[in-house]
Write a protein that holds these residues in place. Structure first.
Motif, PDB file in Angstrom:
ATOM      1  N   ASP A  99       4.890  18.965   0.108  1.00 44.93           N
ATOM      2  CA  ASP A  99       4.253  20.235   0.446  1.00 44.93           C
ATOM      3  C   ASP A  99       4.210  21.141  -0.782  1.00 44.93           C
ATOM      4  OD1 ASP A  99       6.927  20.848   0.340  1.00 44.93           O
ATOM      5  OD2 ASP A  99       7.062  21.712   2.338  1.00 44.93           O
ATOM      6  N   ARG A 100       4.269  20.499  -1.940  1.00 40.73           N
ATOM      7  CA  ARG A 100       4.123  21.220  -3.206  1.00 40.73           C
ATOM      8  C   ARG A 100       3.067  20.496  -4.041  1.00 40.73           C
ATOM      9  NH1 ARG A 100       8.268  23.974  -5.327  1.00 40.73           N
ATOM     10  NH2 ARG A 100       6.629  24.764  -6.671  1.00 40.73           N
TER      11      ARG A 100
ATOM     12  N   ALA B 173      -2.397  16.827  -7.169  1.00 40.25           N
ATOM     13  CA  ALA B 173      -1.187  16.152  -7.651  1.00 40.25           C
ATOM     14  C   ALA B 173       0.022  16.897  -7.128  1.00 40.25           C
ATOM     15  CB  ALA B 173      -1.165  16.136  -9.177  1.00 40.25           C
ATOM     16  N   PRO B 174       1.094  16.177  -6.834  1.00 35.91           N
ATOM     17  CA  PRO B 174       2.331  16.845  -6.439  1.00 35.91           C
ATOM     18  C   PRO B 174       2.946  17.513  -7.673  1.00 35.91           C
ATOM     19  CG  PRO B 174       2.676  14.479  -6.609  1.00 35.91           C
ATOM     20  CD  PRO B 174       1.220  14.709  -6.847  1.00 35.91           C
ATOM     21  N   VAL B 175       3.476  18.731  -7.479  1.00 33.35           N
ATOM     22  CA  VAL B 175       4.085  19.432  -8.625  1.00 33.35           C
ATOM     23  C   VAL B 175       5.599  19.221  -8.660  1.00 33.35           C
ATOM     24  CG1 VAL B 175       2.240  21.133  -8.765  1.00 33.35           C
ATOM     25  CG2 VAL B 175       4.244  21.618  -7.352  1.00 33.35           C
ATOM     26  N   THR B 176       6.156  18.643  -7.618  1.00 36.81           N
ATOM     27  CA  THR B 176       7.550  18.186  -7.611  1.00 36.81           C
ATOM     28  C   THR B 176       7.511  16.728  -7.138  1.00 36.81           C
ATOM     29  OG1 THR B 176       7.824  19.019  -5.358  1.00 36.81           O
ATOM     30  CG2 THR B 176       8.529  20.478  -7.136  1.00 36.81           C
TER      31      THR B 176
ATOM     32  N   ALA C 264       0.836  -1.195   0.000  1.00 31.90           N
ATOM     33  CA  ALA C 264       0.000   0.000   0.000  1.00 31.90           C
ATOM     34  C   ALA C 264       0.876   1.252   0.000  1.00 31.90           C
ATOM     35  CB  ALA C 264      -0.911   0.000   1.232  1.00 31.90           C
ATOM     36  N   VAL C 265       0.238   2.357  -0.298  1.00 34.73           N
ATOM     37  CA  VAL C 265       0.898   3.662  -0.242  1.00 34.73           C
ATOM     38  C   VAL C 265       0.062   4.588   0.624  1.00 34.73           C
ATOM     39  CG1 VAL C 265       2.044   3.506  -2.494  1.00 34.73           C
ATOM     40  CG2 VAL C 265      -0.304   4.413  -2.358  1.00 34.73           C
ATOM     41  N   ALA C 266       0.735   5.558   1.264  1.00 31.53           N
ATOM     42  CA  ALA C 266       0.026   6.579   2.035  1.00 31.53           C
ATOM     43  C   ALA C 266       0.798   7.881   1.872  1.00 31.53           C
ATOM     44  CB  ALA C 266      -0.072   6.189   3.504  1.00 31.53           C
ATOM     45  N   MET C 267       0.095   8.987   1.878  1.00 30.78           N
ATOM     46  CA  MET C 267       0.705  10.256   1.529  1.00 30.78           C
ATOM     47  C   MET C 267       0.314  11.365   2.496  1.00 30.78           C
ATOM     48  SD  MET C 267      -0.133   8.143  -1.108  1.00 30.78           S
ATOM     49  CE  MET C 267      -1.805   8.611  -1.561  1.00 30.78           C
ATOM     50  N   LEU C 268       1.311  11.978   3.126  1.00 31.35           N
ATOM     51  CA  LEU C 268       1.082  13.208   3.881  1.00 31.35           C
ATOM     52  C   LEU C 268       1.365  14.361   2.929  1.00 31.35           C
ATOM     53  CD1 LEU C 268       0.606  14.810   6.531  1.00 31.35           C
ATOM     54  CD2 LEU C 268       3.077  14.645   6.928  1.00 31.35           C
ATOM     55  N   VAL C 269       0.311  15.088   2.552  1.00 31.44           N
ATOM     56  CA  VAL C 269       0.509  16.214   1.633  1.00 31.44           C
ATOM     57  C   VAL C 269      -0.055  17.483   2.250  1.00 31.44           C
ATOM     58  CG1 VAL C 269       0.566  14.785  -0.449  1.00 31.44           C
ATOM     59  CG2 VAL C 269      -1.620  15.762   0.303  1.00 31.44           C
ATOM     60  N   LEU C 270       0.722  18.556   2.171  1.00 30.91           N
ATOM     61  CA  LEU C 270       0.343  19.838   2.777  1.00 30.91           C
ATOM     62  C   LEU C 270       0.048  20.859   1.691  1.00 30.91           C
ATOM     63  CD1 LEU C 270       3.133  20.143   5.543  1.00 30.91           C
ATOM     64  CD2 LEU C 270       1.043  18.745   5.556  1.00 30.91           C
ATOM     65  N   ASN C 271      -1.002  21.649   1.902  1.00 33.40           N
ATOM     66  CA  ASN C 271      -1.291  22.731   0.949  1.00 33.40           C
ATOM     67  C   ASN C 271      -0.433  23.955   1.266  1.00 33.40           C
ATOM     68  OD1 ASN C 271      -2.498  24.016   3.126  1.00 33.40           O
ATOM     69  ND2 ASN C 271      -4.603  23.526   2.475  1.00 33.40           N
ATOM     70  N   ASP C 272      -0.633  25.017   0.496  1.00 33.15           N
ATOM     71  CA  ASP C 272       0.242  26.187   0.638  1.00 33.15           C
ATOM     72  C   ASP C 272       0.118  26.845   2.011  1.00 33.15           C
ATOM     73  OD1 ASP C 272       1.112  25.690  -1.888  1.00 33.15           O
ATOM     74  OD2 ASP C 272      -0.078  27.270  -2.855  1.00 33.15           O
ATOM     75  N   ALA C 273      -1.015  26.589   2.691  1.00 35.65           N
ATOM     76  CA  ALA C 273      -1.187  27.138   4.038  1.00 35.65           C
ATOM     77  C   ALA C 273      -0.568  26.232   5.102  1.00 35.65           C
ATOM     78  CB  ALA C 273      -2.677  27.342   4.318  1.00 35.65           C
ATOM     79  N   GLY C 274       0.008  25.100   4.669  1.00 34.32           N
ATOM     80  CA  GLY C 274       0.646  24.191   5.628  1.00 34.32           C
ATOM     81  C   GLY C 274      -0.302  23.206   6.276  1.00 34.32           C
ATOM     82  N   ALA C 275      -1.537  23.111   5.770  1.00 35.09           N
ATOM     83  CA  ALA C 275      -2.496  22.128   6.307  1.00 35.09           C
ATOM     84  C   ALA C 275      -2.419  20.838   5.503  1.00 35.09           C
ATOM     85  CB  ALA C 275      -3.913  22.695   6.268  1.00 35.09           C
ATOM     86  N   GLY C 276      -2.647  19.723   6.174  1.00 33.68           N
ATOM     87  CA  GLY C 276      -2.552  18.417   5.537  1.00 33.68           C
ATOM     88  C   GLY C 276      -3.906  17.892   5.101  1.00 33.68           C
ATOM     89  N   ALA C 277      -3.894  17.085   4.034  1.00 29.04           N
ATOM     90  CA  ALA C 277      -5.130  16.476   3.537  1.00 29.04           C
ATOM     91  C   ALA C 277      -5.446  15.218   4.338  1.00 29.04           C
ATOM     92  CB  ALA C 277      -4.987  16.121   2.061  1.00 29.04           C
ATOM     93  N   PHE C 278      -6.703  15.119   4.776  1.00 30.94           N
ATOM     94  CA  PHE C 278      -7.178  13.950   5.519  1.00 30.94           C
ATOM     95  C   PHE C 278      -8.514  13.510   4.930  1.00 30.94           C
ATOM     96  CE2 PHE C 278      -4.126  15.841   8.276  1.00 30.94           C
ATOM     97  CZ  PHE C 278      -3.570  14.790   8.995  1.00 30.94           C
ATOM     98  N   VAL C 279      -8.742  12.212   4.927  1.00 26.43           N
ATOM     99  CA  VAL C 279     -10.012  11.694   4.431  1.00 26.43           C
ATOM    100  C   VAL C 279     -10.713  10.942   5.558  1.00 26.43           C
ATOM    101  CG1 VAL C 279      -9.221  11.571   2.039  1.00 26.43           C
ATOM    102  CG2 VAL C 279      -8.977   9.566   3.489  1.00 26.43           C
ATOM    103  N   THR C 280     -12.019  11.148   5.629  1.00 24.75           N
ATOM    104  CA  THR C 280     -12.848  10.445   6.606  1.00 24.75           C
ATOM    105  C   THR C 280     -13.640   9.379   5.866  1.00 24.75           C
ATOM    106  OG1 THR C 280     -13.071  12.425   7.973  1.00 24.75           O
ATOM    107  CG2 THR C 280     -14.718  10.697   8.297  1.00 24.75           C
ATOM    108  N   GLN C 281     -13.586   8.150   6.363  1.00 20.40           N
ATOM    109  CA  GLN C 281     -14.309   7.070   5.705  1.00 20.40           C
ATOM    110  C   GLN C 281     -14.696   6.004   6.719  1.00 20.40           C
ATOM    111  OE1 GLN C 281     -11.483   4.859   2.985  1.00 20.40           O
ATOM    112  NE2 GLN C 281     -10.015   6.131   4.079  1.00 20.40           N
TER     113      GLN C 281
END
Lengths: 197, 197
Positions: free
Chosen positions: A135-136, A107-110, A51-68
């Protein structure tokens, strides 16, 4: 990594391997093994494609989380985006980008940064999880649909909000707890700046 | 924790539950569930009694690690001490003390500190793991024997040595990676002093 002597001292030797169930996301095998002392034992083993898991932050430094809904837990769970590797899929980085697209529409830009790789439950499962960071990120032009049996809600949480969700029990899964500790560690050691939340 | 509305929006309803295999350390069930959109889906679910894992530091600030063969990984693995809860065992703190005794021959001299609790693999397993910490431990007078199919070696690693073991691939399991990030975070935020290793 380990010496031949260490391996010889502890290795279990497979004597037989029986498939009990071959399912959609996992298979269950029972092996007979020879122990280092010459005796035999049974090992119940889940085969899994990883499996894969991704901590990704937007430009404000907040991370994406999903509720399921997580039926094994009989409850809702707040997690970082993640997904299974397909059978034969050997590029976890590609899987990570696919799941980010499907689950949050970004999508990550880098290139994604590999954080760590770990086995989820070494006592009985082959599942290996690849954890990535970025974080990009930027919204995708064409979001792919979720799997037909997937329903989820996306929220963006600051580190403090994510830590609060751990403390109050909304976040309870290994990959997300690991990612939050790592995130906090980066922040504490000055390797990430970010939100003031 | 979650609102009734969130739960109603995502909840899966169990329609049937079939036991495929009832083993020594796990059982495999297959459930039919009704999805939020009214369709049905199959869920493959491992039932498991749960586990404990313990990061314990000696007076020099080094942590106890055990090296053992993990047949699901076909390799050796360096991990913090851990063990399964017995069926019906409801006191993870007691299980933690039992496993510390059996695996490393030490006992905490003050109550174990709960660090976090997480589900190892929320996609398909009920396994819940309780992670504890202590930096006040002492050798036990009477060490209990390991299980008859358990063979392991105990080593004491500084945080830097544990991080090196992660980097070179000797440490690869979720609970130990999580514990090391937490340990580093405590150190980085000044909540633990310790070795200079």
């Amino acid at each position: 990594m380990f010496s031949e002597k260490e391996i010889a001292q502890f290795k279990e030797t497979q004597l037989s391997d029986k498939t009990i169930y071959d399912g959609h996301i996992l298979s269950l095998h029972v092996e007979q093994v020879r122990l280092p002392n010459g005796q035999t034992a049974e090992r119940e083993i889940i085969h899994h494609h990883g499996a894969v898991a991704m901590l990704v932050l937007n430009d404000a430094g907040a991370g994406a989380f999903v509720t399921q809904w997580r039926e094994p837990l009989r409850r809702l769970s707040v997690e970082i985006p993640a997904g299974k590797l397909e059978p034969g899929e050997n590029d976890p980085d590609e899987a990570a980008r696919r799941e980010l697209n499907e689950e949050i529409g970004y999508a990550p830009v880098t290139p994604l940064q590999p954080v760590t790789t770990f086995y989820s439950s070494v006592g009985y499962s082959m599942e290996k999880l690849h954890l990535y960071f970025s974080d990009r990120i930027a919204p995708v032009a064409h979001k792919r649909p979720l799997d037909s049996d997937e329903f989820l809600q996306v929220d963006w949480l600051t580190l403090a909000q994510a830590q609060a969700a751990m403390a109050d029990g909304r976040i309870v899964d290994a990959k997300t707890v690991t990612a939050i500790y790592w995130w906090a560690l980066q922040r504490a050691t000055g390797r990430l700046t970010g939100d003031v939340g």
